[in-house]
Design a protein around this motif. Structure first.
Motif, PDB file in Angstrom:
ATOM      1  N   SER A 109      15.421  -0.602 -15.146  1.00 34.34           N
ATOM      2  CA  SER A 109      15.277  -0.547 -13.695  1.00 34.34           C
ATOM      3  C   SER A 109      14.941  -1.941 -13.181  1.00 34.34           C
ATOM      4  CB  SER A 109      14.184   0.452 -13.319  1.00 34.34           C
ATOM      5  OG  SER A 109      14.068   0.556 -11.929  1.00 34.34           O
ATOM      6  N   ARG A 110      14.659  -1.999 -11.893  1.00 35.68           N
ATOM      7  CA  ARG A 110      14.284  -3.286 -11.274  1.00 35.68           C
ATOM      8  C   ARG A 110      12.818  -3.570 -11.568  1.00 35.68           C
ATOM      9  NH1 ARG A 110      17.008  -6.229  -7.829  1.00 35.68           N
ATOM     10  NH2 ARG A 110      18.486  -4.557  -7.468  1.00 35.68           N
ATOM     11  N   CYS A 111      12.556  -4.762 -12.089  1.00 39.30           N
ATOM     12  CA  CYS A 111      11.184  -5.159 -12.442  1.00 39.30           C
ATOM     13  C   CYS A 111      10.349  -5.318 -11.168  1.00 39.30           C
ATOM     14  CB  CYS A 111      11.217  -6.473 -13.218  1.00 39.30           C
ATOM     15  SG  CYS A 111       9.587  -7.162 -13.545  1.00 39.30           S
ATOM     16  N   PRO A 112       9.126  -4.736 -11.129  1.00 34.63           N
ATOM     17  CA  PRO A 112       8.301  -4.896  -9.924  1.00 34.63           C
ATOM     18  C   PRO A 112       7.766  -6.308  -9.754  1.00 34.63           C
ATOM     19  CG  PRO A 112       7.119  -3.664 -11.607  1.00 34.63           C
ATOM     20  CD  PRO A 112       8.503  -3.881 -12.125  1.00 34.63           C
ATOM     21  N   THR A 113       7.818  -7.130 -10.799  1.00 40.17           N
ATOM     22  CA  THR A 113       7.298  -8.497 -10.703  1.00 40.17           C
ATOM     23  C   THR A 113       8.390  -9.491 -10.337  1.00 40.17           C
ATOM     24  OG1 THR A 113       5.646  -7.957 -12.364  1.00 40.17           O
ATOM     25  CG2 THR A 113       6.029 -10.273 -11.918  1.00 40.17           C
ATOM     26  N   CYS A 114       9.455  -9.545 -11.136  1.00 44.28           N
ATOM     27  CA  CYS A 114      10.479 -10.564 -10.903  1.00 44.28           C
ATOM     28  C   CYS A 114      11.639 -10.054 -10.051  1.00 44.28           C
ATOM     29  CB  CYS A 114      11.001 -11.123 -12.229  1.00 44.28           C
ATOM     30  SG  CYS A 114      11.898  -9.953 -13.256  1.00 44.28           S
ATOM     31  N   GLY A 115      11.797  -8.737  -9.928  1.00 45.34           N
ATOM     32  CA  GLY A 115      12.839  -8.178  -9.079  1.00 45.34           C
ATOM     33  C   GLY A 115      14.206  -8.096  -9.727  1.00 45.34           C
ATOM     34  N   ARG A 116      14.325  -8.489 -10.997  1.00 44.58           N
ATOM     35  CA  ARG A 116      15.613  -8.400 -11.686  1.00 44.58           C
ATOM     36  C   ARG A 116      15.711  -7.074 -12.417  1.00 44.58           C
ATOM     37  NH1 ARG A 116      15.384 -14.066 -14.749  1.00 44.58           N
ATOM     38  NH2 ARG A 116      13.211 -13.502 -14.713  1.00 44.58           N
ATOM     39  N   ARG A 117      16.926  -6.634 -12.662  1.00 48.11           N
ATOM     40  CA  ARG A 117      17.130  -5.421 -13.458  1.00 48.11           C
ATOM     41  C   ARG A 117      16.940  -5.784 -14.924  1.00 48.11           C
ATOM     42  NH1 ARG A 117      18.154  -1.083 -11.037  1.00 48.11           N
ATOM     43  NH2 ARG A 117      18.946  -1.122  -8.930  1.00 48.11           N
ATOM     44  N   ALA A 118      16.069  -5.036 -15.604  1.00 44.44           N
ATOM     45  CA  ALA A 118      15.766  -5.318 -17.009  1.00 44.44           C
ATOM     46  C   ALA A 118      15.152  -4.076 -17.635  1.00 44.44           C
ATOM     47  CB  ALA A 118      14.798  -6.488 -17.111  1.00 44.44           C
ATOM     48  N   TRP A 119      15.033  -4.108 -18.972  1.00 44.65           N
ATOM     49  CA  TRP A 119      14.330  -3.041 -19.670  1.00 44.65           C
ATOM     50  C   TRP A 119      12.845  -3.242 -19.476  1.00 44.65           C
ATOM     51  CZ3 TRP A 119      16.374   1.264 -21.275  1.00 44.65           C
ATOM     52  CH2 TRP A 119      17.718   1.312 -21.575  1.00 44.65           C
ATOM     53  N   LEU A 120      12.169  -2.170 -19.073  1.00 51.50           N
ATOM     54  CA  LEU A 120      10.729  -2.200 -18.825  1.00 51.50           C
ATOM     55  C   LEU A 120      10.048  -1.292 -19.830  1.00 51.50           C
ATOM     56  CD1 LEU A 120      10.854  -1.722 -14.966  1.00 51.50           C
ATOM     57  CD2 LEU A 120      10.754  -3.871 -16.197  1.00 51.50           C
ATOM     58  N   HIS A 121       9.057  -1.802 -20.519  1.00 48.70           N
ATOM     59  CA  HIS A 121       8.253  -0.996 -21.437  1.00 48.70           C
ATOM     60  C   HIS A 121       7.107  -0.390 -20.638  1.00 48.70           C
ATOM     61  CE1 HIS A 121       6.641   0.339 -25.231  1.00 48.70           C
ATOM     62  NE2 HIS A 121       5.453  -0.119 -24.839  1.00 48.70           N
ATOM     63  N   VAL A 122       6.948   0.922 -20.728  1.00 48.45           N
ATOM     64  CA  VAL A 122       5.981   1.647 -19.896  1.00 48.45           C
ATOM     65  C   VAL A 122       4.897   2.236 -20.785  1.00 48.45           C
ATOM     66  CG1 VAL A 122       5.705   3.534 -18.270  1.00 48.45           C
ATOM     67  CG2 VAL A 122       7.806   2.210 -18.274  1.00 48.45           C
ATOM     68  N   GLU A 123       3.631   1.998 -20.401  1.00 48.38           N
ATOM     69  CA  GLU A 123       2.480   2.565 -21.117  1.00 48.38           C
ATOM     70  C   GLU A 123       1.494   3.132 -20.101  1.00 48.38           C
ATOM     71  OE1 GLU A 123       1.634  -0.117 -24.920  1.00 48.38           O
ATOM     72  OE2 GLU A 123       1.318  -1.126 -23.018  1.00 48.38           O
ATOM     73  N   LEU A 124       0.582   3.954 -20.608  1.00 47.40           N
ATOM     74  CA  LEU A 124      -0.486   4.434 -19.737  1.00 47.40           C
ATOM     75  C   LEU A 124      -1.405   3.282 -19.387  1.00 47.40           C
ATOM     76  CD1 LEU A 124      -1.621   7.801 -21.359  1.00 47.40           C
ATOM     77  CD2 LEU A 124      -0.224   7.479 -19.336  1.00 47.40           C
ATOM     78  N   GLY A 125      -1.854   3.262 -18.167  1.00 43.68           N
ATOM     79  CA  GLY A 125      -2.776   2.223 -17.737  1.00 43.68           C
ATOM     80  C   GLY A 125      -4.206   2.591 -18.080  1.00 43.68           C
ATOM     81  N   GLN A 126      -5.113   1.707 -17.726  1.00 47.38           N
ATOM     82  CA  GLN A 126      -6.515   1.906 -18.080  1.00 47.38           C
ATOM     83  C   GLN A 126      -7.090   3.173 -17.445  1.00 47.38           C
ATOM     84  OE1 GLN A 126      -9.021  -1.246 -16.812  1.00 47.38           O
ATOM     85  NE2 GLN A 126     -10.823  -0.433 -17.795  1.00 47.38           N
TER      86      GLN A 126
END
Length: 110
Positions: free
Chosen positions: A81-98
């Motif tokens: 999807s689109r990265c929330p930081t850089c705005g480019r489409r890329a693979w994002l690794h998702v984990e549970l937050g604190q």
């Protein structure tokens, strides 16, 4: 020590850079600061493979990442999807937050 005031209107002295400042985490700084310590802990952590930045997002922001066109690989914890930081489409690794890790650790049997 700081310099004495040079004129009668010079009432606010510059802070001495050699003296470490104590941060007031519960006062005005806690209300108005945008420092990471004042922000709530992230619910979901997303790491972009393109820019390499780890960013915490809320559950609503994570749902926005699933907005089409996106691809979700649930067993590998990845989203294309689109990265929330850089705005480019890329693979994002998702984990549970604190925030969600703390809730998960308080569940019985975990």
């Amino acid at each position: 020590m700081s310099d004495p005031p040079t004129s009668p209107f010079d009432r606010v002295r510059k802070p001495d850079p050699t003296v470490p400042r104590v941060r007031d985490g519960q006062g005005k700084e806690a209300l108005y600061s945008t420092a990471p310590t004042a922000a709530p802990p992230p619910q979901i952590e997303v790491t972009c493979r393109s820019c390499g930045v780890l960013r915490g997002v809320s559950l609503l922001e994570a749902l926005r990442l699933l907005r089409p066109p996106s691809l979700w690989l649930p067993f590998r914890s990845r989203i294309f999807s689109r990265c929330p930081t850089c705005g480019r489409r890329a693979w994002l690794h998702v984990e549970l937050g604190q925030a969600l890790r703390v809730l998960r650790s308080q569940l019985p049997g975990s």
